[in-house]
Write a protein that holds these residues in place. Structure first.
Motif, mmCIF file in Angstrom:
data_model
loop_
_atom_site.group_PDB
_atom_site.id
_atom_site.type_symbol
_atom_site.label_atom_id
_atom_site.label_comp_id
_atom_site.label_asym_id
_atom_site.label_seq_id
_atom_site.Cartn_x
_atom_site.Cartn_y
_atom_site.Cartn_z
ATOM 1 N N GLU A 108 0.387 -1.256 0.255
ATOM 2 C CA GLU A 108 0.085 -0.592 -0.188
ATOM 3 C C GLU A 108 0.879 0.936 0.271
ATOM 4 O O GLU A 108 1.565 1.416 0.298
ATOM 5 C CB GLU A 108 -1.006 -0.066 0.699
ATOM 6 C CG GLU A 108 -2.150 -0.797 1.234
ATOM 7 C CD GLU A 108 -3.373 -1.034 1.560
ATOM 8 O OE1 GLU A 108 -2.899 -0.490 3.302
ATOM 9 O OE2 GLU A 108 -4.359 -1.669 2.310
ATOM 10 N N PRO A 109 0.697 1.691 -1.045
ATOM 11 C CA PRO A 109 0.745 4.173 -0.467
ATOM 12 C C PRO A 109 0.813 3.994 0.625
ATOM 13 O O PRO A 109 -0.082 4.246 0.763
ATOM 14 C CB PRO A 109 0.778 4.254 -2.047
ATOM 15 C CG PRO A 109 -0.342 3.578 -2.344
ATOM 16 C CD PRO A 109 -0.694 1.985 -1.632
ATOM 17 N N THR A 110 1.781 5.277 0.591
ATOM 18 C CA THR A 110 1.554 6.214 1.796
ATOM 19 C C THR A 110 1.819 7.836 1.506
ATOM 20 O O THR A 110 1.829 8.193 0.181
ATOM 21 C CB THR A 110 2.456 6.067 2.666
ATOM 22 O OG1 THR A 110 3.532 6.885 1.997
ATOM 23 C CG2 THR A 110 3.115 4.631 3.310
ATOM 24 N N TYR A 111 1.112 8.662 1.803
ATOM 25 C CA TYR A 111 0.526 9.941 2.053
ATOM 26 C C TYR A 111 0.550 10.526 2.280
ATOM 27 O O TYR A 111 -0.659 10.362 3.414
ATOM 28 C CB TYR A 111 -0.493 9.907 0.771
ATOM 29 C CG TYR A 111 -1.032 11.064 -0.065
ATOM 30 C CD1 TYR A 111 0.245 12.264 0.044
ATOM 31 C CD2 TYR A 111 -1.920 11.022 -0.679
ATOM 32 C CE1 TYR A 111 0.085 13.169 -0.728
ATOM 33 C CE2 TYR A 111 -2.279 12.308 -1.845
ATOM 34 C CZ TYR A 111 -1.490 13.399 -1.620
ATOM 35 O OH TYR A 111 -1.327 14.727 -2.915
ATOM 36 N N ASP A 112 1.038 11.646 3.514
ATOM 37 C CA ASP A 112 0.550 12.355 4.482
ATOM 38 C C ASP A 112 -0.622 12.923 4.534
ATOM 39 O O ASP A 112 -0.700 13.583 3.433
ATOM 40 C CB ASP A 112 1.814 13.633 4.120
ATOM 41 C CG ASP A 112 3.396 13.423 5.164
ATOM 42 O OD1 ASP A 112 3.171 11.583 5.439
ATOM 43 O OD2 ASP A 112 4.164 13.517 5.135
ATOM 44 N N PHE A 138 -4.678 5.330 2.599
ATOM 45 C CA PHE A 138 -5.099 4.389 1.831
ATOM 46 C C PHE A 138 -6.194 4.495 1.528
ATOM 47 O O PHE A 138 -6.828 3.134 2.376
ATOM 48 C CB PHE A 138 -4.250 3.387 1.126
ATOM 49 C CG PHE A 138 -4.572 2.812 -0.227
ATOM 50 C CD1 PHE A 138 -3.833 3.515 -1.544
ATOM 51 C CD2 PHE A 138 -4.579 1.650 -0.022
ATOM 52 C CE1 PHE A 138 -4.409 2.710 -2.389
ATOM 53 C CE2 PHE A 138 -4.913 0.974 -0.798
ATOM 54 C CZ PHE A 138 -5.069 0.993 -2.101
ATOM 55 N N ASP A 139 -7.188 4.287 0.070
ATOM 56 C CA ASP A 139 -8.696 3.643 0.535
ATOM 57 C C ASP A 139 -8.489 2.858 -0.223
ATOM 58 O O ASP A 139 -8.586 1.693 0.253
ATOM 59 C CB ASP A 139 -9.924 4.828 -0.252
ATOM 60 C CG ASP A 139 -11.031 3.482 -0.267
ATOM 61 O OD1 ASP A 139 -11.622 2.721 0.201
ATOM 62 O OD2 ASP A 139 -11.811 4.775 -0.569
ATOM 63 N N LEU A 163 -16.876 2.447 5.519
ATOM 64 C CA LEU A 163 -15.252 2.251 6.383
ATOM 65 C C LEU A 163 -14.491 1.500 5.342
ATOM 66 O O LEU A 163 -14.623 0.533 4.960
ATOM 67 C CB LEU A 163 -15.074 1.684 7.483
ATOM 68 C CG LEU A 163 -15.768 2.609 8.775
ATOM 69 C CD1 LEU A 163 -15.993 1.534 9.737
ATOM 70 C CD2 LEU A 163 -15.058 4.255 9.002
ATOM 71 N N PRO A 164 -13.086 2.002 4.830
ATOM 72 C CA PRO A 164 -12.002 0.708 3.965
ATOM 73 C C PRO A 164 -12.098 0.330 4.803
ATOM 74 O O PRO A 164 -11.939 -0.337 6.056
ATOM 75 C CB PRO A 164 -11.304 1.871 3.702
ATOM 76 C CG PRO A 164 -11.473 3.192 4.979
ATOM 77 C CD PRO A 164 -12.413 3.595 5.310
ATOM 78 N N GLN A 165 -12.245 -1.443 3.859
ATOM 79 C CA GLN A 165 -11.931 -2.607 4.376
ATOM 80 C C GLN A 165 -10.081 -2.444 5.303
ATOM 81 O O GLN A 165 -10.443 -3.851 6.944
ATOM 82 C CB GLN A 165 -11.602 -3.342 3.361
ATOM 83 C CG GLN A 165 -13.297 -3.250 3.182
ATOM 84 C CD GLN A 165 -13.974 -5.057 3.984
ATOM 85 O OE1 GLN A 165 -13.463 -5.622 4.163
ATOM 86 N NE2 GLN A 165 -14.758 -4.056 4.636
ATOM 87 N N ASN A 166 -9.474 -1.975 4.822
ATOM 88 C CA ASN A 166 -8.253 -2.039 5.311
ATOM 89 C C ASN A 166 -8.104 -0.949 5.095
ATOM 90 O O ASN A 166 -7.620 -0.162 3.979
ATOM 91 C CB ASN A 166 -6.982 -3.110 4.289
ATOM 92 C CG ASN A 166 -7.565 -3.431 3.696
ATOM 93 O OD1 ASN A 166 -7.805 -4.975 4.835
ATOM 94 N ND2 ASN A 166 -8.431 -4.678 2.756
ATOM 95 N N ILE A 167 -7.133 -0.293 6.640
ATOM 96 C CA ILE A 167 -7.010 0.365 6.918
ATOM 97 C C ILE A 167 -5.573 0.353 7.525
ATOM 98 O O ILE A 167 -4.753 -0.750 8.612
ATOM 99 C CB ILE A 167 -7.827 0.999 8.301
ATOM 100 C CG1 ILE A 167 -9.336 1.111 7.549
ATOM 101 C CG2 ILE A 167 -7.251 2.500 9.247
ATOM 102 C CD1 ILE A 167 -9.863 1.547 9.159
ATOM 103 N N VAL A 168 -4.915 1.894 7.170
ATOM 104 C CA VAL A 168 -3.493 2.038 7.711
ATOM 105 C C VAL A 168 -3.511 3.273 8.400
ATOM 106 O O VAL A 168 -3.979 4.188 7.774
ATOM 107 C CB VAL A 168 -1.867 1.592 6.898
ATOM 108 C CG1 VAL A 168 -0.886 2.200 7.271
ATOM 109 C CG2 VAL A 168 -2.702 0.606 6.116
#
Length: 322
Positions: free
Chosen positions: A53-57, A61-62, A118-123
């Motif tokens: 998964e990419p990251t973004y300040d 990520f959805d 809600l997003p299924q997978n949350i970071v």
């Protein structure tokens, strides 16, 4: 004969003995402002491998989309060169948070009311409105349903998890990447898909019922630990690996009542100290910890020992007996 497997990798048999060349396409990932994700080569008709998964300040990520529709990595297949595009949710539109006084840090305190789906997978975000996320607050994600959330990742900068923060998050995969220095009462109670945890230097007390009935298989306890409170790891039936350091000699009780009660898989305690230090701990263990008391103690040795006894060393982050 040596060439035959190589040919099978690049050719398929068509009708009437004909061979057809496998066609490969390029799958590109447009992170849409986030961190770069490498492209993939994929055979025609194959599924795309799920990328990191990419990251973004300031964002969460959805999902990945193709031509405006969510890409289903379990069912969708590659039919040509293609680009998947990352979709993001603004962190402060998804999460409630509170600034940590006199710092540039923040504590996530839960989801904003009414946010759906809600997003299924949350970071959890590293940054929210310019503040560094270092903590999860009391009751922040208590009683989440696995029908809404599949997984939650706590990034490596999160060091504190409050009372009941993830209590009763059953069937939700929880990954803790950092080393926690503060864990509240019942913080991970009944989290049956939390399998591993590192408790970092600075942690002094494991709170009551902090990991009760969780899915832990391995725990690493820090040098700074003074006390494991009552029922802290009660009914962690899959817990088989405990890595432990010597505990400060002035501590009255090292392991509280029932801290390891019903931890039936504990067979070995991997100990960094000497036998006298291990004996001192065992002498200060309260009742209800038979599995811990009866476990074999293996002592750390960097090199393969020449003397008899049980000794261990670390291999790729996992203790292994010599």
């Amino acid at each position: 004969m040596l060439l035959l497997p190589m040919m099978l990798l690049s050719c398929k048999t068509g009708g009437e003995g004909e061979e057809t060349q496998t066609v490969y396409y390029t799958v590109t990932f447009n992170s849409n402002g986030g961190s770069e994700i490498p492209s993939q080569k994929s055979a025609a008709g194959a599924k795309v491998k799920i990328p990191a998964e990419p990251t973004y300040d300031n964002y969460v990520f959805d999902e990945w989309t193709y031509n405006g529709k969510a890409w289903d990595f379990n069912n969708d297949t590659v039919k040509g060169d293609m680009t998947l595009t990352a979709q993001w949710i603004s962190a402060d539109s998804l999460f409630k948070y509170s600034p940590v006084e006199n710092t540039e840090n923040a504590c996530i305190t839960g989801f904003k009311d009414g946010y759906s789906p809600l997003p299924q997978n949350i970071v959890l975000p590293k940054i929210i409105n310019g503040l560094n996320v270092v903590a999860v607050g009391e009751g922040a994600f208590k009683d989440l349903s696995s029908e809404d959330i599949s997984s939650i990742v706590l990034h490596e900068n999160i060091v504190s998890v409050g009372k009941q923060a993830f209590e009763n998050c059953k069937d939700i995969t929880i990954t803790v990447k950092g080393a926690l220095t503060s864990v509240g009462m019942c913080a991970f109670g009944s989290c049956n898909k939390l399998t591993s945890i590192v408790l970092g230097e600075g942690l002094e007390i494991v709170s009551p019922e902090a990991f009760i009935e969780s899915g832990l298989t391995k725990i690493t306890l820090p040098k700074t630990l003074r006390y494991i409170d009552e029922d802290a790891f009660k009914s962690c039936s899959s817990l088989g690996v405990i890595v432990m350091h010597p505990v400060e000699s002035g501590t009255d009780t090292v392991i509280g009542n029932g801290a390891f009660r019903e931890c039936t898989s504990v067979k070995t305690v991997f100990f960094y100290g000497e036998k006298a230090e291990s004996d001192s701990i065992l002498a200060r263990v309260s009742s209800g910890n038979d599995s811990f008391k009866n476990a074999k103690t293996s002592f750390y040795s960097e090199e393969k020992p020449t003397e008899s006894g049980s000794f261990w060393h670390m291999v790729d982050g996992t203790p292994r007996e010599w």
